[in-house]
Design an enzyme around this catalytic site. Structure first.
Site, PDB file in Angstrom:
ATOM      1  N   TYR A 155      14.348  18.781   7.307  1.00 54.25           N
ATOM      2  CA  TYR A 155      15.495  19.557   6.849  1.00 54.25           C
ATOM      3  C   TYR A 155      16.003  20.375   8.022  1.00 54.25           C
ATOM      4  O   TYR A 155      15.230  21.039   8.708  1.00 54.25           O
ATOM      5  CB  TYR A 155      15.094  20.478   5.694  1.00 54.25           C
ATOM      6  CG  TYR A 155      16.218  21.345   5.168  1.00 54.25           C
ATOM      7  CD1 TYR A 155      17.269  20.798   4.445  1.00 54.25           C
ATOM      8  CD2 TYR A 155      16.202  22.724   5.375  1.00 54.25           C
ATOM      9  CE1 TYR A 155      18.299  21.601   3.951  1.00 54.25           C
ATOM     10  CE2 TYR A 155      17.222  23.534   4.881  1.00 54.25           C
ATOM     11  CZ  TYR A 155      18.271  22.969   4.177  1.00 54.25           C
ATOM     12  OH  TYR A 155      19.275  23.766   3.689  1.00 54.25           O
ATOM     13  N   ASP A 250      14.079  21.328  16.474  1.00 50.59           N
ATOM     14  CA  ASP A 250      14.451  22.343  15.486  1.00 50.59           C
ATOM     15  C   ASP A 250      13.224  23.172  15.138  1.00 50.59           C
ATOM     16  O   ASP A 250      12.385  22.777  14.340  1.00 50.59           O
ATOM     17  CB  ASP A 250      15.037  21.666  14.240  1.00 50.59           C
ATOM     18  CG  ASP A 250      15.449  22.680  13.181  1.00 50.59           C
ATOM     19  OD1 ASP A 250      15.294  23.901  13.416  1.00 50.59           O
ATOM     20  OD2 ASP A 250      15.926  22.247  12.112  1.00 50.59           O
ATOM     21  N   LYS A 278      14.711  32.134  11.065  1.00 50.66           N
ATOM     22  CA  LYS A 278      13.595  32.738  10.324  1.00 50.66           C
ATOM     23  C   LYS A 278      12.908  33.880  11.088  1.00 50.66           C
ATOM     24  O   LYS A 278      13.469  34.972  11.146  1.00 50.66           O
ATOM     25  CB  LYS A 278      12.631  31.646   9.874  1.00 50.66           C
ATOM     26  CG  LYS A 278      13.376  30.697   8.912  1.00 50.66           C
ATOM     27  CD  LYS A 278      12.573  29.653   8.205  1.00 50.66           C
ATOM     28  CE  LYS A 278      13.445  28.963   7.163  1.00 50.66           C
ATOM     29  NZ  LYS A 278      13.569  27.533   7.263  1.00 50.66           N
TER      30      LYS A 278
HETATM   31  C1  LIG Z   1      15.029  26.833   7.114  1.00 54.55           C
HETATM   32  C2  LIG Z   1      15.351  25.763   8.066  1.00 54.55           C
HETATM   33  C3  LIG Z   1      16.662  25.496   8.481  1.00 54.55           C
HETATM   34  C4  LIG Z   1      17.842  26.175   7.874  1.00 54.55           C
HETATM   35  O1  LIG Z   1      17.883  27.527   8.119  1.00 54.55           O
HETATM   36  P1  LIG Z   1      18.798  28.458   7.158  1.00 54.55           P
HETATM   37  O2  LIG Z   1      18.667  29.808   7.781  1.00 54.55           O
HETATM   38  O3  LIG Z   1      18.218  28.346   5.792  1.00 54.55           O
HETATM   39  O4  LIG Z   1      20.183  27.923   7.232  1.00 54.55           O
HETATM   40  C5  LIG Z   1      16.856  24.567   9.475  1.00 54.55           C
HETATM   41  N1  LIG Z   1      15.835  23.899  10.021  1.00 54.55           N
HETATM   42  C6  LIG Z   1      14.552  24.109   9.649  1.00 54.55           C
HETATM   43  C7  LIG Z   1      13.454  23.355  10.305  1.00 54.55           C
HETATM   44  C8  LIG Z   1      14.267  25.034   8.640  1.00 54.55           C
HETATM   45  O5  LIG Z   1      13.015  25.205   8.230  1.00 54.55           O
END
Ligand SMILES: *Cc1c(COP(=O)(O)O)cnc(C)c1O
Length: 440
Positions: A155, A250, A278
């Site tokens: 994701y 990511d 995060k």
């Molecule tokens: C949470 C997450 C996202 C998205 O971040 P948001 O702040 O919710 O838009 C993208 N990539 C990874 C790996 C994530 O865990």
């Protein structure tokens, strides 16, 4: 709040949470502002949170839980970590936002680069979604190519092109992508099975000079926790380099989590672009995309790639990020070994209880992120994760919640803990699991 073991009180009352959920359903689809919060995958009513401190959250009915969601990752130092609270209060007194530059932005950037040598320059944005979306725009501009390769179950936020075979809520609700994404856009995203280099090589062979970037979660968290197979990440690096595609790591979830320098440090990666989110915001909305200077300098106002944000680099968010990342930098030698020790004790303790109870459970863990998959086979990619018994997970989730342990409400999400979780929480969680396995 004390951190001693909570009583495993059963049949918690959720009257107030139920009322609040009904009211919220009038205003928000499913009563929520982010879908997994609705608890549809595990059943039962989602508790509304009133406050949290350290490793504990308290709901609107006064029930107290050990928290293994941690706001989906950011709360690595525990809820209401005093230095973060103090700096937010102090900063707010000088106004929450200016729409002009502040010194704090470069201060946080300096610390980010200390942890992530692969990042030479960066941009602050307000979410992980913005970070990955912008990194992809940059990769397309840098290569003049259109195709993006991603991996099934990963994701990367909810931008149109990245919802194809995505993890997190998309996996939780079993939807192949999303309605509203034109097939022309979805068609530019090629999903491949995680941990399979041969498939990636085949994709490069099938689309010579067409793949702009390969984006991946270096440890998957959004299909539940899946570790990279030995050689997978370095293989992606080699292939992307050979084929002239960018590698985007990511680290929105893994950044500052699996190590101070995230998966880049843990697996010695040198990607072209990195995305963070995060933890870097200490609980406030912050995302980062950054990497090699030659790519980052293609952004406006230096170059032709446009990207902007009214609240990017917001003073409150920078302050919370600085307090969090600053603390991690100074105390990395204590923080990461402690996280590893506590997470190992909890993950292994619960796995041992499952074995005693004859429950088929696979534990995947990398540092302080893990998933208990209700399956007896190994979980190395999304298809294997999807074999899990999600009904059994749902029962387990409810039984744990009843006993004061709040796990992420989906089989396809990782659990997290922070530095305020300790032996008392290990003990309580393991006993709760013993009872939960007996009850399910
Ligand atoms: C949470 C997450 C996202 C998205 O971040 P948001 O702040 O919710 O838009 C993208 N990539 C990874 C790996 C994530 O865990």
């Amino acid at each position: 709040m004390s951190t001693k073991a909570t009583n495993l009180s059963l049949s918690r009352v959720h009257t107030r949470s139920l009322e609040l959920q009904r009211r919220a359903e009038r205003f928000f689809p499913g009563g929520v502002n982010s879908p997994v919060r609705a608890f549809r995958a595990v059943g039962g009513a989602p508790p509304f949170v009133e406050r949290a401190e350290g490793a504990y959250v308290v709901d609107a009915d006064g029930n107290r839980y050990i928290d293994y969601v941690g706001s989906w990752g950011p709360m690595i130092l525990g809820h209401a970590f005093p230095p973060v609270v103090e700096v937010i209060e102090r900063t707010a007194k000088s106004s929450a936002s200016f729409g002009a530059s502040t010194a704090a932005e470069a201060e946080l950037a300096e610390r980010v680069i200390q942890c992530y040598p692969a990042i030479e320059k960066m941009r602050f944005v307000s979410s992980g979604t913005e970070a990955t979306m912008s990194a992809i725009r940059l990769a397309r501009a840098a290569t003049g190519r259109k195709i993006i390769v991603k991996f099934e179950g990963c994701y990367h936020g909810h931008a149109d092109g990245l919802l194809v075979k995505a993890g997190s809520g998309v996996a939780t609700f079993g939807i192949p992508g999303s309605a509203g994404v034109p097939e022309e856009i979805a068609g530019l995203t090629h999903p491949l099975p995680y941990n399979d280099l041969a498939e990636l090589e085949a994709a490069f062979d099938a689309h010579p000079d067409e793949i702009a970037a390969v984006i991946l979660e270096p440890v998957v968290g959004n299909a539940g926790c899946i570790a990279p197979a030995p050689g997978f990440l370095s293989g992606v690096r080699e292939l992307t380099r050979r084929e002239g595609a960018l590698m985007i790591v990511d680290e929105v979830m893994t950044g500052f989590r699996v190590a101070l320098g995230g998966a880049c440090e843990l697996y010695s990666l040198d990607p072209d672009l990195v995305t963070l989110g995060k933890i870097v915001g200490g609980g406030l909305p912050v995302g980062v995309f950054g990497g090699k200077r030659k790519y980052m300098d293609m952004l406006a106002p230096l170059g032709p790639v446009y990207q902007a944000g009214t609240l990017s680099g917001n003073p409150l968010a920078m302050a919370a990020g600085l307090a969090t990342v600053g603390y991690l930098l100074e105390h990395a030698d204590e923080v990461y070994p402690k996280l590893e020790k506590t997470a190992k004790a909890i993950a292994d303790g619960v796995a041992a209880e499952a074995e005693k109870a004859g429950v088929a459970l696979r534990t995947n863990r990398v540092g302080s992120m893990w998933t208990w998959f209700f399956t007896d086979g190994p979980v190395r990619n999304y298809d294997e994760a999807a074999k899990s018994d999600t009904a059994a997970f749902g029962k387990f989730h409810r039984a744990m919640l009843d006993r004061g342990v709040w796990l992420p409400p989906s089989q396809f999400e990782a659990a997290f803990l922070g530095t305020t979780h300790g032996e008392a929480e290990v003990e309580t969680t393991t006993s709760a699991a013993r009872e939960a396995f007996r009850a399910t």
